[in-house]
Design a protein around this motif. Structure first.
Motif, PDB file in Angstrom:
ATOM      1  N   LYS A  38       1.998   6.465  -6.972  1.00 33.73           N
ATOM      2  CA  LYS A  38       0.923   7.373  -7.371  1.00 33.73           C
ATOM      3  C   LYS A  38       1.376   8.830  -7.204  1.00 33.73           C
ATOM      4  O   LYS A  38       1.111   9.674  -8.065  1.00 33.73           O
ATOM      5  CB  LYS A  38      -0.333   7.098  -6.536  1.00 33.73           C
ATOM      6  CG  LYS A  38      -1.511   7.954  -6.906  1.00 33.73           C
ATOM      7  CD  LYS A  38      -2.718   7.617  -6.043  1.00 33.73           C
ATOM      8  CE  LYS A  38      -3.879   8.557  -6.352  1.00 33.73           C
ATOM      9  NZ  LYS A  38      -5.007   8.348  -5.464  1.00 33.73           N
TER      10      LYS A  38
ATOM     11  N   PRO B 228      -0.657  13.240  -0.968  1.00 32.94           N
ATOM     12  CA  PRO B 228      -1.918  12.837  -0.339  1.00 32.94           C
ATOM     13  C   PRO B 228      -2.151  13.558   0.994  1.00 32.94           C
ATOM     14  O   PRO B 228      -1.692  13.129   2.044  1.00 32.94           O
ATOM     15  CB  PRO B 228      -1.739  11.325  -0.132  1.00 32.94           C
ATOM     16  CG  PRO B 228      -0.269  11.123  -0.040  1.00 32.94           C
ATOM     17  CD  PRO B 228       0.356  12.179  -0.902  1.00 32.94           C
TER      18      PRO B 228
ATOM     19  N   GLN C 234       0.836  -1.202   0.000  1.00 31.77           N
ATOM     20  CA  GLN C 234       0.000   0.000   0.000  1.00 31.77           C
ATOM     21  C   GLN C 234       0.873   1.256   0.000  1.00 31.77           C
ATOM     22  O   GLN C 234       0.591   2.211  -0.737  1.00 31.77           O
ATOM     23  CB  GLN C 234      -0.933   0.002   1.205  1.00 31.77           C
ATOM     24  CG  GLN C 234      -1.918   1.143   1.188  1.00 31.77           C
ATOM     25  CD  GLN C 234      -2.882   1.099   2.360  1.00 31.77           C
ATOM     26  OE1 GLN C 234      -2.772   0.268   3.257  1.00 31.77           O
ATOM     27  NE2 GLN C 234      -3.844   1.998   2.355  1.00 31.77           N
TER      28      GLN C 234
ATOM     29  N   LYS D 143       1.100   4.150  -2.939  1.00 33.39           N
ATOM     30  CA  LYS D 143       0.943   5.584  -2.655  1.00 33.39           C
ATOM     31  C   LYS D 143       2.145   6.370  -3.169  1.00 33.39           C
ATOM     32  O   LYS D 143       1.991   7.452  -3.739  1.00 33.39           O
ATOM     33  CB  LYS D 143       0.771   5.829  -1.150  1.00 33.39           C
ATOM     34  CG  LYS D 143      -0.608   5.566  -0.640  1.00 33.39           C
ATOM     35  CD  LYS D 143      -0.707   5.962   0.822  1.00 33.39           C
ATOM     36  CE  LYS D 143      -2.104   5.753   1.359  1.00 33.39           C
ATOM     37  NZ  LYS D 143      -2.219   6.151   2.761  1.00 33.39           N
TER      38      LYS D 143
END
Length: 192
Positions: free
Chosen positions: A19, A120, A12, A16
């Protein structure tokens, strides 16, 4: 934590990170190349010049004016007489400064916007950092233009030896922006 949970957490985190990097790259290219394209649209000698857009949506000239006007005010505060037009600043008995596209700071603004939008974080935090960062770059750029006018006004002998002010400005601004981003990231990263 079990091995499976740790592996899932790493996957994960990797997703992230990827991304973020892809988002940063895509947004930076979009913003920086978009500004260059719009400069071509707004400039009569540009490849994609459009008189209607140049007359009604010339944000590049608006930014030049927004940089030149307060810089001239600052120069005048220090006792120099300065005049300006849409792209030039003339300090009487001092320097002549031409504000070109490369003087606007759109490259560093593009990087900041891309980084902040790709990271994020909450929209409230993102918007706040974007506004603070862009205002900081703007203020530093006004100070650079005024500083050059004052420096060359006081030290006329240095006019021909200070061609590297863009590089100095970029280094200073990137250092300030990286410090701001570091603090912002620390605030927006969940500690586990």
């Amino acid at each position: 934590m079990t091995d499976t949970t740790v592996k899932d957490a790493k996957k994960q985190a990797d997703r992230k990170a990827i991304k973020f990097i892809v988002g940063l790259f895509v947004l930076y290219i979009l913003f920086s190349q978009g500004n260059l394209f719009m400069y071509s649209v707004m400039t009569p000698t540009g490849r994609f010049y459009n008189p209607y857009l140049a007359e009604h949506f010339d944000y590049i000239q608006g930014l030049k004016t927004a940089l030149i006007t307060p810089a001239v005010w600052i120069i005048k505060l220090f006792g120099f007489y300065a005049i300006h037009n849409e792209m030039d600043v003339l300090v009487v008995n001092g320097p002549y400064l031409r504000i070109n596209y490369s003087c606007l700071g759109l490259g560093v603004m593009s990087f900041l916007a891309a980084f902040v939008l790709a990271f994020p974080a909450s929209w409230k935090s993102t918007l706040k950092m974007l506004i603070i960062g862009l205002i900081t770059i703007y203020i530093l750029n006004v100070c650079r233009i005024a500083g050059l006018g004052l420096l060359f006004g006081y030290f006329q002998s240095q006019r021909n030896y200070f061609d590297y002010h863009h590089e100095i400005f970029n280094v200073i601004v990137y250092i300030i922006i990286f410090v701001m981003l570091y603090i912002w990231i620390r605030k927006n990263t969940v500690k586990g």
